[in-house]
Design a protein around this motif. Structure first.
Motif, PDB file in Angstrom:
ATOM      1  N   THR A 196      -0.473  13.952  -3.560  1.00  0.00           N
ATOM      2  CA  THR A 196      -0.379  13.116  -4.762  1.00  0.00           C
ATOM      3  C   THR A 196      -1.504  12.088  -4.799  1.00  0.00           C
ATOM      4  O   THR A 196      -2.138  11.878  -5.841  1.00  0.00           O
ATOM      5  CB  THR A 196       0.979  12.398  -4.806  1.00  0.00           C
ATOM      6  N   PHE A 197      -1.774  11.437  -3.657  1.00  0.00           N
ATOM      7  CA  PHE A 197      -2.861  10.452  -3.598  1.00  0.00           C
ATOM      8  C   PHE A 197      -4.211  11.110  -3.893  1.00  0.00           C
ATOM      9  O   PHE A 197      -5.054  10.541  -4.597  1.00  0.00           O
ATOM     10  CB  PHE A 197      -2.911   9.796  -2.215  1.00  0.00           C
ATOM     11  N   ALA A 208       3.033  13.342  -0.416  1.00  0.00           N
ATOM     12  CA  ALA A 208       2.437  12.059  -0.782  1.00  0.00           C
ATOM     13  C   ALA A 208       0.914  12.105  -0.661  1.00  0.00           C
ATOM     14  O   ALA A 208       0.189  11.591  -1.525  1.00  0.00           O
ATOM     15  CB  ALA A 208       2.997  10.946   0.108  1.00  0.00           C
ATOM     16  N   GLU A 264       0.827  -1.195   0.000  1.00  0.00           N
ATOM     17  CA  GLU A 264       0.000   0.000   0.000  1.00  0.00           C
ATOM     18  C   GLU A 264       0.868   1.255   0.000  1.00  0.00           C
ATOM     19  O   GLU A 264       1.656   1.459   0.924  1.00  0.00           O
ATOM     20  CB  GLU A 264      -0.928   0.012   1.220  1.00  0.00           C
ATOM     21  N   PRO A 265       0.753   2.125  -1.010  1.00  0.00           N
ATOM     22  CA  PRO A 265       1.561   3.351  -1.046  1.00  0.00           C
ATOM     23  C   PRO A 265       1.357   4.230   0.189  1.00  0.00           C
ATOM     24  O   PRO A 265       2.291   4.862   0.680  1.00  0.00           O
ATOM     25  CB  PRO A 265       1.075   4.064  -2.314  1.00  0.00           C
ATOM     26  N   ALA A 266       0.118   4.273   0.705  1.00  0.00           N
ATOM     27  CA  ALA A 266      -0.153   5.100   1.876  1.00  0.00           C
ATOM     28  C   ALA A 266       0.628   4.613   3.091  1.00  0.00           C
ATOM     29  O   ALA A 266       1.092   5.407   3.919  1.00  0.00           O
ATOM     30  CB  ALA A 266      -1.650   5.108   2.181  1.00  0.00           C
ATOM     31  N   SER A 303       4.254   5.817   2.704  1.00  0.00           N
ATOM     32  CA  SER A 303       4.419   7.235   3.020  1.00  0.00           C
ATOM     33  C   SER A 303       4.246   7.516   4.509  1.00  0.00           C
ATOM     34  O   SER A 303       4.822   8.476   5.037  1.00  0.00           O
ATOM     35  CB  SER A 303       3.419   8.072   2.215  1.00  0.00           C
ATOM     36  N   THR A 352      -6.493  10.088  -7.030  1.00  0.00           N
ATOM     37  CA  THR A 352      -7.841   9.573  -6.786  1.00  0.00           C
ATOM     38  C   THR A 352      -8.883  10.406  -7.512  1.00  0.00           C
ATOM     39  O   THR A 352      -9.820   9.871  -8.118  1.00  0.00           O
ATOM     40  CB  THR A 352      -8.141   9.565  -5.275  1.00  0.00           C
TER      41      THR A 352
END
Length: 264
Positions: free
Chosen positions: A91-92, A88, A71-73, A76, A96
Protein backbone atom coordinates in the motif's frame (compact mmCIF):
# COMPACT_ATOMS: atom_id res chain seq x y z
CA UNK A 1 -6.81 27.76 16.84
CA UNK A 2 -3.47 29.23 15.78
CA UNK A 3 -1.96 25.74 15.53
CA UNK A 4 -4.89 24.41 13.47
CA UNK A 5 -4.74 27.45 11.19
CA UNK A 6 -0.99 26.95 10.67
CA UNK A 7 -1.53 23.28 9.79
CA UNK A 8 -4.32 24.19 7.38
CA UNK A 9 -2.08 26.79 5.74
CA UNK A 10 0.68 24.19 5.35
CA UNK A 11 -1.79 21.80 3.71
CA UNK A 12 -2.90 24.53 1.29
CA UNK A 13 0.74 25.32 0.51
CA UNK A 14 1.47 21.64 -0.08
CA UNK A 15 -1.33 21.25 -2.60
CA UNK A 16 -0.80 24.73 -4.05
CA UNK A 17 2.29 23.49 -5.84
CA UNK A 18 -0.03 21.21 -7.83
CA UNK A 19 -2.18 24.20 -8.86
CA UNK A 20 0.49 25.07 -11.40
CA UNK A 21 0.39 21.49 -12.71
CA UNK A 22 -3.35 21.58 -13.20
CA UNK A 23 -3.24 22.40 -16.91
CA UNK A 24 -1.14 19.28 -17.53
CA UNK A 25 -4.13 17.17 -16.49
CA UNK A 26 -7.06 19.44 -17.38
CA UNK A 27 -6.03 19.40 -21.04
CA UNK A 28 -7.19 15.79 -21.29
CA UNK A 29 -10.69 16.29 -19.83
CA UNK A 30 -13.54 15.92 -22.37
CA UNK A 31 -15.62 18.79 -20.95
CA UNK A 32 -16.06 21.18 -18.03
CA UNK A 33 -18.60 18.91 -16.34
CA UNK A 34 -16.10 16.07 -16.13
CA UNK A 35 -13.48 18.49 -14.85
CA UNK A 36 -15.69 19.71 -12.00
CA UNK A 37 -16.74 16.16 -11.11
CA UNK A 38 -13.13 15.05 -10.93
CA UNK A 39 -12.20 18.01 -8.75
CA UNK A 40 -15.01 17.34 -6.28
CA UNK A 41 -14.16 13.66 -5.87
CA UNK A 42 -10.42 14.12 -6.02
CA UNK A 43 -9.99 17.10 -3.71
CA UNK A 44 -12.54 17.76 -0.90
CA UNK A 45 -14.10 14.28 -0.75
CA UNK A 46 -10.82 12.40 -1.05
CA UNK A 47 -8.99 14.70 1.39
CA UNK A 48 -11.73 14.47 4.04
CA UNK A 49 -11.87 10.66 3.81
CA UNK A 50 -8.08 10.42 3.87
CA UNK A 51 -7.90 12.65 6.94
CA UNK A 52 -10.58 10.61 8.73
CA UNK A 53 -8.76 7.35 8.04
CA UNK A 54 -5.46 8.82 9.23
CA UNK A 55 -7.03 10.20 12.42
CA UNK A 56 -8.90 6.97 13.24
CA UNK A 57 -5.82 4.84 12.55
CA UNK A 58 -3.60 7.00 14.73
CA UNK A 59 -6.15 7.07 17.55
CA UNK A 60 -6.71 3.31 17.38
CA UNK A 61 -2.96 2.61 17.37
CA UNK A 62 -2.50 4.74 20.49
CA UNK A 63 -5.13 2.62 22.28
CA UNK A 64 -3.60 -0.67 21.16
CA UNK A 65 0.09 0.11 21.66
CA UNK A 66 -0.17 2.68 24.44
CA UNK A 67 1.67 5.43 22.54
CA UNK A 68 0.91 7.94 19.82
CA UNK A 69 2.58 6.83 16.57
CA UNK A 70 2.39 9.31 13.72
CA UNK A 71 4.28 7.31 11.09
CA UNK A 72 2.13 4.68 9.30
CA UNK A 73 5.23 2.56 8.63
CA UNK A 74 5.99 2.39 12.35
CA UNK A 75 2.43 1.25 13.05
CA UNK A 76 2.60 -1.51 10.45
CA UNK A 77 5.98 -2.62 11.81
CA UNK A 78 4.23 -3.60 15.03
CA UNK A 79 1.84 -6.02 13.30
CA UNK A 80 2.17 -9.66 14.28
CA UNK A 81 0.89 -10.89 10.91
CA UNK A 82 3.40 -11.12 8.07
CA UNK A 83 0.53 -10.85 5.58
CA UNK A 84 -0.60 -7.52 7.05
CA UNK A 85 2.96 -6.19 7.02
CA UNK A 86 3.35 -7.11 3.33
CA UNK A 87 -0.06 -5.62 2.54
CA UNK A 88 0.90 -2.39 4.29
CA UNK A 89 4.24 -2.24 2.45
CA UNK A 90 2.48 -2.75 -0.90
CA UNK A 91 0.00 0.00 0.00
CA UNK A 92 2.82 2.43 0.88
CA UNK A 93 4.60 1.63 -2.39
CA UNK A 94 1.49 2.22 -4.51
CA UNK A 95 0.63 5.44 -2.64
CA UNK A 96 4.19 6.76 -3.01
CA UNK A 97 4.24 5.92 -6.70
CA UNK A 98 0.84 7.53 -7.27
CA UNK A 99 1.61 10.84 -5.58
CA UNK A 100 5.02 11.11 -7.23
CA UNK A 101 3.64 10.49 -10.72
CA UNK A 102 1.08 13.25 -10.20
CA UNK A 103 3.27 15.76 -8.38
CA UNK A 104 6.82 15.12 -9.56
CA UNK A 105 6.73 13.42 -12.96
CA UNK A 106 3.96 14.58 -15.29
CA UNK A 107 4.47 18.33 -14.92
CA UNK A 108 8.29 18.43 -15.20
CA UNK A 109 8.13 15.97 -18.10
CA UNK A 110 5.86 18.39 -19.99
CA UNK A 111 8.01 21.35 -18.91
CA UNK A 112 11.23 19.87 -20.29
CA UNK A 113 9.43 18.78 -23.46
CA UNK A 114 8.07 22.30 -23.98
CA UNK A 115 11.54 23.85 -23.64
CA UNK A 116 12.87 21.92 -26.63
CA UNK A 117 9.96 20.10 -28.31
CA UNK A 118 12.10 19.15 -31.32
CA UNK A 119 14.52 17.19 -29.18
CA UNK A 120 12.73 16.33 -25.93
CA UNK A 121 9.64 14.14 -25.87
CA UNK A 122 7.38 13.62 -22.86
CA UNK A 123 9.22 10.38 -22.08
CA UNK A 124 12.64 12.01 -22.30
CA UNK A 125 11.43 14.89 -20.14
CA UNK A 126 10.31 12.40 -17.51
CA UNK A 127 13.70 10.70 -17.58
CA UNK A 128 15.44 14.07 -17.11
CA UNK A 129 13.21 14.81 -14.11
CA UNK A 130 13.95 11.37 -12.67
CA UNK A 131 17.72 11.89 -12.98
CA UNK A 132 17.48 15.29 -11.25
CA UNK A 133 15.44 13.68 -8.46
CA UNK A 134 18.10 11.00 -7.98
CA UNK A 135 20.83 13.65 -7.77
CA UNK A 136 18.84 15.62 -5.16
CA UNK A 137 17.89 12.57 -3.10
CA UNK A 138 21.13 12.35 -1.05
CA UNK A 139 20.59 15.95 0.11
CA UNK A 140 17.23 15.06 1.71
CA UNK A 141 15.85 18.64 1.66
CA UNK A 142 12.41 17.28 2.58
CA UNK A 143 13.44 15.78 5.94
CA UNK A 144 12.00 18.85 7.64
CA UNK A 145 8.69 18.65 5.81
CA UNK A 146 6.99 21.88 7.01
CA UNK A 147 10.05 24.02 6.27
CA UNK A 148 10.52 22.34 2.89
CA UNK A 149 6.87 22.86 1.95
CA UNK A 150 6.95 26.50 3.07
CA UNK A 151 10.12 27.08 1.05
CA UNK A 152 8.37 25.77 -2.06
CA UNK A 153 5.32 27.87 -1.26
CA UNK A 154 7.38 31.04 -1.06
CA UNK A 155 8.20 30.70 -4.77
CA UNK A 156 5.03 29.00 -6.02
CA UNK A 157 2.76 31.56 -4.33
CA UNK A 158 3.97 34.58 -6.34
CA UNK A 159 3.66 32.64 -9.61
CA UNK A 160 0.11 31.63 -8.72
CA UNK A 161 -0.76 35.24 -7.78
CA UNK A 162 0.47 36.56 -11.14
CA UNK A 163 -1.40 33.87 -13.11
CA UNK A 164 -4.71 34.42 -11.29
CA UNK A 165 -4.58 38.21 -11.59
CA UNK A 166 -3.59 38.06 -15.26
CA UNK A 167 -6.36 35.62 -16.21
CA UNK A 168 -9.26 36.85 -14.08
CA UNK A 169 -8.60 40.58 -13.55
CA UNK A 170 -6.53 41.64 -16.55
CA UNK A 171 -7.90 39.39 -19.31
CA UNK A 172 -11.37 38.89 -17.78
CA UNK A 173 -11.14 35.11 -18.49
CA UNK A 174 -10.90 35.83 -22.24
CA UNK A 175 -7.85 34.12 -23.74
CA UNK A 176 -6.69 34.80 -27.29
CA UNK A 177 -5.93 31.18 -28.21
CA UNK A 178 -4.51 31.75 -31.74
CA UNK A 179 -2.07 34.31 -30.32
CA UNK A 180 -0.53 31.58 -28.15
CA UNK A 181 0.92 30.14 -31.37
CA UNK A 182 2.02 33.43 -32.95
CA UNK A 183 5.70 34.22 -32.67
CA UNK A 184 5.09 37.98 -32.63
CA UNK A 185 1.60 38.02 -31.09
CA UNK A 186 0.44 39.62 -27.87
CA UNK A 187 2.19 36.98 -25.78
CA UNK A 188 5.54 38.12 -27.13
CA UNK A 189 5.49 40.79 -24.39
CA UNK A 190 8.87 42.55 -24.07
CA UNK A 191 11.25 40.65 -26.33
CA UNK A 192 9.74 37.34 -25.31
CA UNK A 193 9.62 38.08 -21.58
CA UNK A 194 6.76 39.44 -19.50
CA UNK A 195 8.87 41.87 -17.50
CA UNK A 196 5.95 43.03 -15.34
CA UNK A 197 5.14 39.45 -14.33
CA UNK A 198 8.77 38.64 -13.53
CA UNK A 199 9.20 41.81 -11.47
CA UNK A 200 6.03 41.16 -9.46
CA UNK A 201 6.99 37.51 -8.95
CA UNK A 202 10.50 38.31 -7.73
CA UNK A 203 9.29 40.95 -5.26
CA UNK A 204 6.56 38.58 -4.03
CA UNK A 205 9.13 35.81 -3.54
CA UNK A 206 11.37 38.16 -1.56
CA UNK A 207 8.53 39.09 0.76
CA UNK A 208 7.30 35.53 1.22
CA UNK A 209 10.82 34.20 1.79
CA UNK A 210 12.34 36.91 3.99
CA UNK A 211 9.37 38.25 5.96
CA UNK A 212 8.63 34.99 7.81
CA UNK A 213 12.32 34.69 8.80
CA UNK A 214 13.44 38.27 9.34
CA UNK A 215 10.09 39.88 10.07
CA UNK A 216 9.12 41.60 13.33
CA UNK A 217 10.51 39.87 16.39
CA UNK A 218 8.24 37.08 17.53
CA UNK A 219 6.26 37.02 14.27
CA UNK A 220 8.69 35.13 12.05
CA UNK A 221 7.70 31.65 13.18
CA UNK A 222 4.02 32.61 13.11
CA UNK A 223 4.24 33.89 9.53
CA UNK A 224 6.21 30.89 8.23
CA UNK A 225 3.20 28.68 7.37
CA UNK A 226 1.62 31.58 5.49
CA UNK A 227 4.54 32.26 3.12
CA UNK A 228 2.50 31.02 0.14
CA UNK A 229 -0.36 33.41 0.93
CA UNK A 230 2.05 36.32 1.39
CA UNK A 231 3.58 35.62 -2.01
CA UNK A 232 0.17 35.38 -3.70
CA UNK A 233 -1.04 38.71 -2.29
CA UNK A 234 2.16 40.71 -2.81
CA UNK A 235 2.87 39.45 -6.34
CA UNK A 236 -0.80 39.65 -7.38
CA UNK A 237 -1.24 43.23 -6.17
CA UNK A 238 2.02 44.37 -7.75
CA UNK A 239 1.26 42.71 -11.08
CA UNK A 240 -2.19 44.31 -11.17
CA UNK A 241 -0.64 47.71 -10.41
CA UNK A 242 2.04 47.25 -13.08
CA UNK A 243 -0.52 46.15 -15.68
CA UNK A 244 -3.24 48.65 -14.87
CA UNK A 245 -4.34 50.58 -17.94
CA UNK A 246 -2.29 48.35 -20.26
CA UNK A 247 -4.32 46.27 -22.69
CA UNK A 248 -3.21 42.66 -23.03
CA UNK A 249 -3.68 42.93 -26.78
CA UNK A 250 -1.02 44.41 -29.00
CA UNK A 251 -1.67 47.28 -31.36
CA UNK A 252 -1.23 44.94 -34.32
CA UNK A 253 -3.91 42.60 -33.00
CA UNK A 254 -6.29 45.48 -32.26
CA UNK A 255 -5.84 46.85 -35.76
CA UNK A 256 -6.94 43.61 -37.37
CA UNK A 257 -10.08 41.61 -36.84
CA UNK A 258 -11.17 40.76 -33.33
CA UNK A 259 -9.21 37.74 -32.06
CA UNK A 260 -10.92 34.48 -31.34
CA UNK A 261 -11.40 34.11 -27.58
CA UNK A 262 -12.46 31.35 -25.32
CA UNK A 263 -13.37 31.10 -21.69
CA UNK A 264 -11.51 28.37 -19.83
Amino acid sequence: FAAIAAIAATWVTYFAALFLNFGDFARFTPDTKALKKGNIWGLPVNLILFSLVAAITTAAASKVYGEVILEPAEISAKFDSAFLVLLAALTFAVATLGINVVANFVSPAFDFANVAPKHVTFRRGGLIAAVIALLLYPLHPWDNAPSFVNAIGSTMGPIFGVIVVDYYLIRKTQLNVPALYEEDGEFRFQGGWNVRAFAAGVVGAVFSSILPVYGPSGYGAALGPYSWFIGVVVAGVLYFAFSRGKSPHTARTAATEAPETTEV
